[in-house]
Motif scaffolding. Structure first.
Motif, PDB file in Angstrom:
ATOM      1  N   SER A 218       0.802  -1.211   0.032  1.00 38.68           N
ATOM      2  CA  SER A 218       0.190  -0.038   0.088  1.00 38.68           C
ATOM      3  C   SER A 218       1.055   1.147   0.171  1.00 38.68           C
ATOM      4  O   SER A 218       2.094   1.335   0.365  1.00 38.68           O
ATOM      5  CB  SER A 218      -1.114  -0.161   1.127  1.00 38.68           C
TER       6      SER A 218
ATOM      7  N   HIS B 210      -9.168   7.441   1.532  1.00 39.20           N
ATOM      8  CA  HIS B 210      -8.110   8.482   1.765  1.00 39.20           C
ATOM      9  C   HIS B 210      -7.368   8.700   0.830  1.00 39.20           C
ATOM     10  O   HIS B 210      -6.137   9.503   1.021  1.00 39.20           O
ATOM     11  CB  HIS B 210      -7.489   8.049   3.156  1.00 39.20           C
ATOM     12  N   GLY B 211      -7.430   7.855  -0.257  1.00 38.78           N
ATOM     13  CA  GLY B 211      -6.563   7.945  -1.498  1.00 38.78           C
ATOM     14  C   GLY B 211      -5.398   7.009  -1.254  1.00 38.78           C
ATOM     15  O   GLY B 211      -4.410   7.200  -2.236  1.00 38.78           O
ATOM     16  N   ARG B 212      -5.362   6.228  -0.360  1.00 36.39           N
ATOM     17  CA  ARG B 212      -4.293   5.087  -0.241  1.00 36.39           C
ATOM     18  C   ARG B 212      -4.491   4.261  -1.276  1.00 36.39           C
ATOM     19  O   ARG B 212      -5.535   3.641  -1.151  1.00 36.39           O
ATOM     20  CB  ARG B 212      -4.073   4.590   1.280  1.00 36.39           C
TER      21      ARG B 212
ATOM     22  N   ASN C 221       4.416   7.698  -3.715  1.00 38.98           N
ATOM     23  CA  ASN C 221       5.188   8.216  -2.853  1.00 38.98           C
ATOM     24  C   ASN C 221       5.786   7.079  -1.953  1.00 38.98           C
ATOM     25  O   ASN C 221       5.271   6.458  -1.181  1.00 38.98           O
ATOM     26  CB  ASN C 221       4.460   9.199  -1.781  1.00 38.98           C
TER      27      ASN C 221
ATOM     28  N   LYS D  38      -2.925  13.436  -5.521  1.00 38.91           N
ATOM     29  CA  LYS D  38      -3.889  12.905  -5.794  1.00 38.91           C
ATOM     30  C   LYS D  38      -4.373  12.846  -7.199  1.00 38.91           C
ATOM     31  O   LYS D  38      -5.166  11.954  -7.454  1.00 38.91           O
ATOM     32  CB  LYS D  38      -5.358  13.411  -5.017  1.00 38.91           C
TER      33      LYS D  38
ATOM     34  N   ILE E 162      -8.229   1.761  -4.312  1.00 41.83           N
ATOM     35  CA  ILE E 162      -7.850   2.815  -3.574  1.00 41.83           C
ATOM     36  C   ILE E 162      -8.700   2.826  -2.557  1.00 41.83           C
ATOM     37  O   ILE E 162     -10.167   2.803  -2.858  1.00 41.83           O
ATOM     38  CB  ILE E 162      -7.792   4.081  -4.621  1.00 41.83           C
TER      39      ILE E 162
ATOM     40  N   THR F 188       5.837   6.368   1.610  1.00 35.02           N
ATOM     41  CA  THR F 188       4.346   5.909   2.331  1.00 35.02           C
ATOM     42  C   THR F 188       4.218   4.411   2.118  1.00 35.02           C
ATOM     43  O   THR F 188       3.208   4.047   2.654  1.00 35.02           O
ATOM     44  CB  THR F 188       3.234   6.764   1.950  1.00 35.02           C
ATOM     45  N   SER F 189       5.383   3.896   1.241  1.00 31.61           N
ATOM     46  CA  SER F 189       4.991   2.237   1.056  1.00 31.61           C
ATOM     47  C   SER F 189       5.115   1.232   2.056  1.00 31.61           C
ATOM     48  O   SER F 189       6.033   1.586   2.888  1.00 31.61           O
ATOM     49  CB  SER F 189       5.868   1.954  -0.042  1.00 31.61           C
TER      50      SER F 189
ATOM     51  N   GLU G 124       0.851   5.935  -0.980  1.00 28.86           N
ATOM     52  CA  GLU G 124      -0.116   6.999  -1.364  1.00 28.86           C
ATOM     53  C   GLU G 124       0.605   7.481  -2.679  1.00 28.86           C
ATOM     54  O   GLU G 124       1.828   7.128  -2.820  1.00 28.86           O
ATOM     55  CB  GLU G 124       0.110   8.247  -0.502  1.00 28.86           C
TER      56      GLU G 124
END
Length: 100
Positions: free
Chosen positions: A9, A48-50, A88, A15, A45, A91-92, A11
């Motif tokens: 997962s 929250h856009g993750r 990003n 967006k 997704i 954030t992985s 971000e």
């Protein structure tokens, strides 16, 4: 024999890169579908856009072999540069689950 799942997962850098991610995800699907031991790959997704990707393999060995072959490709640095222009990396989160 057990099956092996890899869950990733992350971000997006922005967006509004969702269309870029969707196009890249299709390329990944086409590439990984050729791999020995590959079963399936799904992504989605959350609110929250993750972005989440779930990849199912016949075994951990199949997944590791694919990863080594992928990283050995001459175009690997360019592939990662393109990936990180959308995703990003900081954030992985990766998880591996062996199903028995």
């Amino acid at each position: 024999m057990s099956e092996y799942f890899v869950i990733m997962s992350f971000e997006l850098n922005e967006k509004d890169l969702i269309d870029d991610w969707t196009a890249l995800s299709k390329e990944i699907d086409e590439d990984i579908a050729k791999a020995d031991g590959f079963i399936s790959r799904d992504s989605g997704i959350d609110e929250h856009g993750r972005v989440y990707c779930l990849v199912k393999w016949q075994s951990k060995a199949h997944q590791e072999t694919f990863k080594k072959l992928l990283e050995a490709r001459q175009e690997w640095p360019q592939m990662m540069q393109h990936f990180s222009s959308i995703v990003n990396i900081e954030t992985s989160i990766n998880q591996a689950i062996e199903i028995f």
